[in-house]
Design a protein around this motif. Structure first.
Motif, mmCIF file in Angstrom:
data_model
loop_
_atom_site.group_PDB
_atom_site.id
_atom_site.type_symbol
_atom_site.label_atom_id
_atom_site.label_comp_id
_atom_site.label_asym_id
_atom_site.label_seq_id
_atom_site.Cartn_x
_atom_site.Cartn_y
_atom_site.Cartn_z
ATOM 1 N N ALA A 63 0.841 -1.206 0.000
ATOM 2 C CA ALA A 63 0.000 0.000 0.000
ATOM 3 C C ALA A 63 0.874 1.253 0.000
ATOM 4 O O ALA A 63 0.594 2.230 -0.698
ATOM 5 C CB ALA A 63 -0.935 -0.003 1.213
ATOM 6 N N CYS A 64 1.957 1.223 0.786
ATOM 7 C CA CYS A 64 2.865 2.382 0.837
ATOM 8 C C CYS A 64 3.491 2.637 -0.526
ATOM 9 O O CYS A 64 3.568 3.777 -0.994
ATOM 10 C CB CYS A 64 3.977 2.148 1.862
ATOM 11 S SG CYS A 64 3.415 2.319 3.561
ATOM 12 N N ALA A 65 3.946 1.557 -1.159
ATOM 13 C CA ALA A 65 4.642 1.707 -2.433
ATOM 14 C C ALA A 65 3.700 2.141 -3.547
ATOM 15 O O ALA A 65 4.070 2.918 -4.423
ATOM 16 C CB ALA A 65 5.330 0.396 -2.802
ATOM 17 N N LYS A 66 2.450 1.637 -3.508
ATOM 18 C CA LYS A 66 1.542 1.878 -4.644
ATOM 19 C C LYS A 66 0.685 3.124 -4.490
ATOM 20 O O LYS A 66 0.323 3.759 -5.470
ATOM 21 C CB LYS A 66 0.616 0.670 -4.819
ATOM 22 C CG LYS A 66 1.338 -0.555 -5.343
ATOM 23 C CD LYS A 66 0.351 -1.644 -5.697
ATOM 24 C CE LYS A 66 1.068 -2.938 -6.073
ATOM 25 N NZ LYS A 66 0.164 -4.073 -6.159
ATOM 26 N N ILE A 67 0.287 3.455 -3.249
ATOM 27 C CA ILE A 67 -0.706 4.507 -3.075
ATOM 28 C C ILE A 67 -0.248 5.607 -2.112
ATOM 29 O O ILE A 67 -0.409 6.788 -2.372
ATOM 30 C CB ILE A 67 -2.022 3.917 -2.508
ATOM 31 C CG1 ILE A 67 -2.621 2.897 -3.460
ATOM 32 C CG2 ILE A 67 -3.015 5.008 -2.148
ATOM 33 C CD1 ILE A 67 -3.637 3.443 -4.416
ATOM 34 N N LEU A 68 0.317 5.199 -0.987
ATOM 35 C CA LEU A 68 0.487 6.166 0.098
ATOM 36 C C LEU A 68 1.703 7.077 -0.051
ATOM 37 O O LEU A 68 1.714 8.176 0.501
ATOM 38 C CB LEU A 68 0.542 5.439 1.450
ATOM 39 C CG LEU A 68 -0.674 4.567 1.783
ATOM 40 C CD1 LEU A 68 -0.488 3.899 3.135
ATOM 41 C CD2 LEU A 68 -1.949 5.397 1.791
ATOM 42 N N SER A 69 2.719 6.622 -0.752
ATOM 43 C CA SER A 69 3.914 7.472 -0.865
ATOM 44 C C SER A 69 4.372 7.596 -2.302
ATOM 45 O O SER A 69 4.032 6.778 -3.153
ATOM 46 C CB SER A 69 5.054 6.897 -0.015
ATOM 47 O OG SER A 69 5.650 5.791 -0.673
ATOM 48 N N ASN A 70 5.128 8.634 -2.550
ATOM 49 C CA ASN A 70 5.799 8.809 -3.833
ATOM 50 C C ASN A 70 7.267 8.448 -3.601
ATOM 51 O O ASN A 70 8.009 9.245 -3.024
ATOM 52 C CB ASN A 70 5.647 10.264 -4.285
ATOM 53 C CG ASN A 70 6.460 10.555 -5.527
ATOM 54 O OD1 ASN A 70 7.241 9.723 -5.988
ATOM 55 N ND2 ASN A 70 6.284 11.748 -6.070
ATOM 56 N N PRO A 71 7.693 7.268 -4.044
ATOM 57 C CA PRO A 71 9.032 6.784 -3.682
ATOM 58 C C PRO A 71 10.174 7.652 -4.215
ATOM 59 O O PRO A 71 11.302 7.504 -3.767
ATOM 60 C CB PRO A 71 9.070 5.374 -4.285
ATOM 61 C CG PRO A 71 7.953 5.311 -5.258
ATOM 62 C CD PRO A 71 6.919 6.294 -4.816
ATOM 63 N N VAL A 72 9.878 8.536 -5.159
ATOM 64 C CA VAL A 72 10.935 9.409 -5.681
ATOM 65 C C VAL A 72 11.364 10.430 -4.630
ATOM 66 O O VAL A 72 12.550 10.723 -4.478
ATOM 67 C CB VAL A 72 10.457 10.128 -6.973
ATOM 68 C CG1 VAL A 72 11.537 11.064 -7.501
ATOM 69 C CG2 VAL A 72 10.055 9.129 -8.034
ATOM 70 N N ILE A 73 10.400 10.964 -3.898
ATOM 71 C CA ILE A 73 10.730 12.038 -2.955
ATOM 72 C C ILE A 73 10.383 11.707 -1.509
ATOM 73 O O ILE A 73 10.727 12.459 -0.601
ATOM 74 C CB ILE A 73 10.019 13.359 -3.343
ATOM 75 C CG1 ILE A 73 8.488 13.174 -3.396
ATOM 76 C CG2 ILE A 73 10.518 13.885 -4.676
ATOM 77 C CD1 ILE A 73 7.721 14.495 -3.469
ATOM 78 N N GLN A 74 9.694 10.591 -1.267
ATOM 79 C CA GLN A 74 9.242 10.297 0.098
ATOM 80 C C GLN A 74 9.736 8.949 0.595
ATOM 81 O O GLN A 74 9.995 8.039 -0.190
ATOM 82 C CB GLN A 74 7.705 10.330 0.147
ATOM 83 C CG GLN A 74 7.127 11.723 -0.044
ATOM 84 C CD GLN A 74 5.624 11.723 -0.178
ATOM 85 O OE1 GLN A 74 5.060 10.833 -0.806
ATOM 86 N NE2 GLN A 74 4.978 12.712 0.396
ATOM 87 N N LYS A 75 9.850 8.860 1.920
ATOM 88 C CA LYS A 75 10.162 7.574 2.543
ATOM 89 C C LYS A 75 9.030 7.238 3.511
ATOM 90 O O LYS A 75 8.267 8.124 3.897
ATOM 91 C CB LYS A 75 11.497 7.644 3.290
ATOM 92 C CG LYS A 75 11.587 8.704 4.384
ATOM 93 C CD LYS A 75 13.030 8.781 4.889
ATOM 94 C CE LYS A 75 13.305 9.656 6.085
ATOM 95 N NZ LYS A 75 12.657 10.915 6.319
ATOM 96 N N TYR A 76 8.920 5.965 3.877
ATOM 97 C CA TYR A 76 7.869 5.615 4.830
ATOM 98 C C TYR A 76 8.406 4.704 5.924
ATOM 99 O O TYR A 76 9.371 3.977 5.719
ATOM 100 C CB TYR A 76 6.677 4.963 4.115
ATOM 101 C CG TYR A 76 6.977 3.650 3.422
ATOM 102 C CD1 TYR A 76 7.284 3.615 2.070
ATOM 103 C CD2 TYR A 76 6.955 2.452 4.128
ATOM 104 C CE1 TYR A 76 7.564 2.419 1.436
ATOM 105 C CE2 TYR A 76 7.239 1.248 3.489
ATOM 106 C CZ TYR A 76 7.541 1.238 2.140
ATOM 107 O OH TYR A 76 7.830 0.057 1.507
ATOM 108 N N THR A 77 7.797 4.801 7.072
ATOM 109 C CA THR A 77 8.062 3.863 8.160
ATOM 110 C C THR A 77 6.700 3.446 8.699
ATOM 111 O O THR A 77 5.731 4.199 8.572
ATOM 112 C CB THR A 77 8.845 4.501 9.320
ATOM 113 O OG1 THR A 77 8.100 5.606 9.831
ATOM 114 C CG2 THR A 77 10.207 4.998 8.872
#
Lengths: 85, 85
Positions: A63-77
């Motif tokens: 979900a983080c990779a597909k919807i919740l974050s923009n992996p180019v500019i954002q990171k998630y924990t």
């Protein structure tokens, strides 16, 4: 059921104008002792009872990779918590 | 130095259309096992080295009440962490 608590924030070096604005507002209110502000998004995801911890972890990552974050500019924990309904 | 990690989310009963949209998007991608999504904002506040834990807690509460949240529709929680620079 398992609950995922996700924080999506900017990668180092990405401009965060909202944080800058909030920091300036706090300084102008007299909070000189605040020397850094960062912003991000928070998401809480609840899973069906049939989902175990490993599956919840996998689904949260997707979900983080597909919807919740923009992996180019954002990171998630995220953290997983088991809660009773 | 002390770091405050703040989560601002909606109070129970307040409409969260962004969460609804994200939930719908996840369902349409096949994630039927996700049965709840909530959204919120995340803030990380860094304090000067001269600020101790109690003062950091007090300043964080004030920042949340004055700038970071709308107390009519939002609630906030935060954790304090001591970090080396």
């Amino acid at each position: 059921m398992w609950l995922a608590k996700v924080i999506v924030s900017y990668k180092t070096g990405i401009l965060d104008p909202e944080a800058k604005t909030i920091h300036n507002a706090l300084i102008s209110l007299g909070y000189q002792d605040i020397n850094k502000v960062e912003t991000g998004k928070y998401f809480q995801i609840g899973f069906s009872d049939s989902i175990d911890r490993d599956k919840a972890k996998e689904l949260t990552k997707q979900a983080c990779a597909k919807i919740l974050s923009n992996p180019v500019i954002q990171k998630y924990t995220f953290q997983l918590e088991e809660v009773s309904k």
